[in-house]
Design an enzyme around this catalytic site. Structure first.
Site, PDB file in Angstrom:
ATOM      1  N   SER A  97       0.938  -1.284   0.169  1.00  0.00           N
ATOM      2  CA  SER A  97      -0.266  -0.102   0.013  1.00  0.00           C
ATOM      3  C   SER A  97       0.949   1.298  -0.103  1.00  0.00           C
ATOM      4  O   SER A  97       1.549   1.477   0.917  1.00  0.00           O
ATOM      5  CB  SER A  97      -0.900   0.026   1.244  1.00  0.00           C
ATOM      6  OG  SER A  97      -1.434   1.539   1.284  1.00  0.00           O
TER       7      SER A  97
ATOM      8  N   HIS B 253      -1.444  -1.295  -4.123  1.00  0.00           N
ATOM      9  CA  HIS B 253      -2.731  -0.968  -3.504  1.00  0.00           C
ATOM     10  C   HIS B 253      -2.600   0.587  -3.487  1.00  0.00           C
ATOM     11  O   HIS B 253      -1.742   1.083  -2.762  1.00  0.00           O
ATOM     12  CB  HIS B 253      -2.687  -1.466  -2.109  1.00  0.00           C
ATOM     13  CG  HIS B 253      -3.994  -1.556  -1.648  1.00  0.00           C
ATOM     14  ND1 HIS B 253      -5.273  -2.150  -1.800  1.00  0.00           N
ATOM     15  CD2 HIS B 253      -4.396  -0.792  -0.577  1.00  0.00           C
ATOM     16  CE1 HIS B 253      -6.166  -2.116  -1.012  1.00  0.00           C
ATOM     17  NE2 HIS B 253      -5.562  -0.863  -0.166  1.00  0.00           N
TER      18      HIS B 253
ATOM     19  N   MET C  25      -8.888   8.133   0.137  1.00  0.00           N
ATOM     20  CA  MET C  25      -9.674   8.694   1.130  1.00  0.00           C
ATOM     21  C   MET C  25     -10.414   9.956   1.254  1.00  0.00           C
ATOM     22  O   MET C  25      -9.583  10.986   0.869  1.00  0.00           O
ATOM     23  CB  MET C  25      -9.138   8.464   2.627  1.00  0.00           C
ATOM     24  CG  MET C  25      -8.382   7.138   2.791  1.00  0.00           C
ATOM     25  SD  MET C  25      -7.596   7.484   4.383  1.00  0.00           S
ATOM     26  CE  MET C  25      -6.469   5.725   4.279  1.00  0.00           C
TER      27      MET C  25
ATOM     28  N   HIS D 238      -8.446   1.339  -3.881  1.00  0.00           N
ATOM     29  CA  HIS D 238      -9.451   1.053  -2.703  1.00  0.00           C
ATOM     30  C   HIS D 238      -9.987   2.426  -2.507  1.00  0.00           C
ATOM     31  O   HIS D 238      -9.432   3.288  -1.854  1.00  0.00           O
ATOM     32  CB  HIS D 238      -8.650   0.369  -1.599  1.00  0.00           C
ATOM     33  CG  HIS D 238      -9.366   0.214  -0.344  1.00  0.00           C
ATOM     34  ND1 HIS D 238      -8.693  -0.094   0.991  1.00  0.00           N
ATOM     35  CD2 HIS D 238     -10.729   0.277   0.040  1.00  0.00           C
ATOM     36  CE1 HIS D 238      -9.750   0.047   1.741  1.00  0.00           C
ATOM     37  NE2 HIS D 238     -10.852   0.118   1.307  1.00  0.00           N
TER      38      HIS D 238
ATOM     39  N   MET E 197     -12.300   4.542  -0.399  1.00  0.00           N
ATOM     40  CA  MET E 197     -12.891   4.770   0.822  1.00  0.00           C
ATOM     41  C   MET E 197     -13.522   6.030   0.800  1.00  0.00           C
ATOM     42  O   MET E 197     -13.292   6.985   1.565  1.00  0.00           O
ATOM     43  CB  MET E 197     -11.978   4.954   2.183  1.00  0.00           C
ATOM     44  CG  MET E 197     -11.309   3.316   2.349  1.00  0.00           C
ATOM     45  SD  MET E 197      -9.739   3.490   3.343  1.00  0.00           S
ATOM     46  CE  MET E 197      -8.614   3.493   1.902  1.00  0.00           C
TER      47      MET E 197
HETATM   48  C1  DX5 Z   1      -6.345   1.333   5.793  1.00  0.00           C
HETATM   49  C2  DX5 Z   1      -5.993   1.100   4.138  1.00  0.00           C
HETATM   50  C3  DX5 Z   1      -4.994   0.142   4.076  1.00  0.00           C
HETATM   51  C4  DX5 Z   1      -3.692   0.554   4.793  1.00  0.00           C
HETATM   52  C5  DX5 Z   1      -3.046  -0.610   5.252  1.00  0.00           C
HETATM   53  O1  DX5 Z   1      -7.552   2.542   5.810  1.00  0.00           O
HETATM   54  O2  DX5 Z   1      -7.157   0.496   3.865  1.00  0.00           O
HETATM   55  O3  DX5 Z   1      -4.688  -0.374   2.636  1.00  0.00           O
HETATM   56  O4  DX5 Z   1      -2.701   1.523   4.028  1.00  0.00           O
HETATM   57  O5  DX5 Z   1      -1.815  -0.141   6.110  1.00  0.00           O
HETATM   58  P1  DX5 Z   1      -1.060  -1.305   6.941  1.00  0.00           P
HETATM   59  O6  DX5 Z   1      -0.576  -2.484   6.048  1.00  0.00           O
HETATM   60  O7  DX5 Z   1       0.020  -0.455   7.523  1.00  0.00           O
HETATM   61  O8  DX5 Z   1      -2.169  -1.714   8.043  1.00  0.00           O
HETATM   62 ZN    ZN Z   2      -6.487  -0.432   1.538  1.00  0.00          ZN
END
Ligand code: DX5
Ligand code: ZN
Length: 218
Positions: A10, A35, A39, A68, A70
């Site tokens: 990510s 990824h 947000m 992704h 959000m």
């Molecule tokens: C959280 C994100 C994740 C995040 C994961 O809202 O969707 O993708 O970047 O990060 P780690 O692996 O550090 O929990």
């Molecule tokens: Zn994510």
């Protein structure tokens, strides 16, 4: 046969002052996807980055972009993310009033369609769309931030989803997002996951490329 996890680092935990360097590192690594966490400060209490950054990463990346969202009303931005270069587009179950329609809008744009479930959202809510989905993203933290602790209950959800996928003869990939690291990856895979997101585990490692290889071989 042993199945290796699909690894999706990510970029949320990458160095935003030097994103090019980190994307080039991922190009040379065993990472399968990149990824990207979008947000909006409404669906989650944080704001990350948006469409222009996806576009910039697309220019640099040799790996598929696993995007992704959000955000509320994600259906408003499906075309824009396709244009920016997203390969997979995942929307939140909790953010979609007409989820079935949104899934097909994503597919009609030629992207793989994913749905993410917050930690409190039961897997059972996917029963009637499971055959329409390319991907389900099980959140193993509350979305909004990197570096949080894995919620163990997610393992039961992965197993329940695996059972649902098999029972429906679906081809849906199961991806897990949040707090994934070398210490819990074996359990996550044993529960039935295909893919994992790793933010902090990769980018806070001394040697991120080596950490990706370690995760890949768990
Ligand atoms: C959280 C994100 C994740 C995040 C994961 O809202 O969707 O993708 O970047 O990060 P780690 O692996 O550090 O929990
Ligand atoms: Zn994510």
């Amino acid at each position: 046969m042993e199945i290796k996890p699909i690894i999706a680092p990510s970029l949320l935990s990458a160095d935003f002052g030097n994103l090019k360097k980190d994307v080039q590192m991922l190009n040379k690594s065993k990472a399968d996807w990149i990824h990207m966490d979008i947000m909006d400060g409404v669906f989650v209490p944080n704001i990350s980055f948006g469409i222009p950054v996806v576009k910039a990463v697309r220019q640099l990346s040799e790996k598929p972009l696993d995007t992704h969202l959000m955000i509320v009303q994600p259906e408003r931005y499906i075309h824009a993310f396709k244009e920016a270069g997203a390969d997979m587009l995942t929307v939140h179950w909790e953010a979609c009033t007409h989820l079935h329609r949104t899934i097909y809008q994503i597919k009609e744009e030629g992207m793989l369609a994913g749905v993410a479930l917050n930690p409190h959202t039961p897997v059972a809510g996917l029963e009637d769309v499971i055959n329409d989905l390319d991907l389900v993203l099980i959140m193993s933290v509350n979305p909004g931030f990197g570096g949080q602790k894995f919620i163990p209950r997610a393992l039961h959800k992965i197993a329940a989803l695996r059972e649902m996928v098999e029972r429906n003869n679906a081809e849906t990939l199961i991806e897990v997002d949040g707090g994934v690291c070398r210490d819990n990856l074996a359990d996550i895979m044993a529960a039935g996951a295909d893919a994992v997101v790793a933010g902090n585990a990769v980018f806070k490692a001394e040697d991120p490329k080596k950490e990706i290889l370690t995760l890949k071989n768990i």
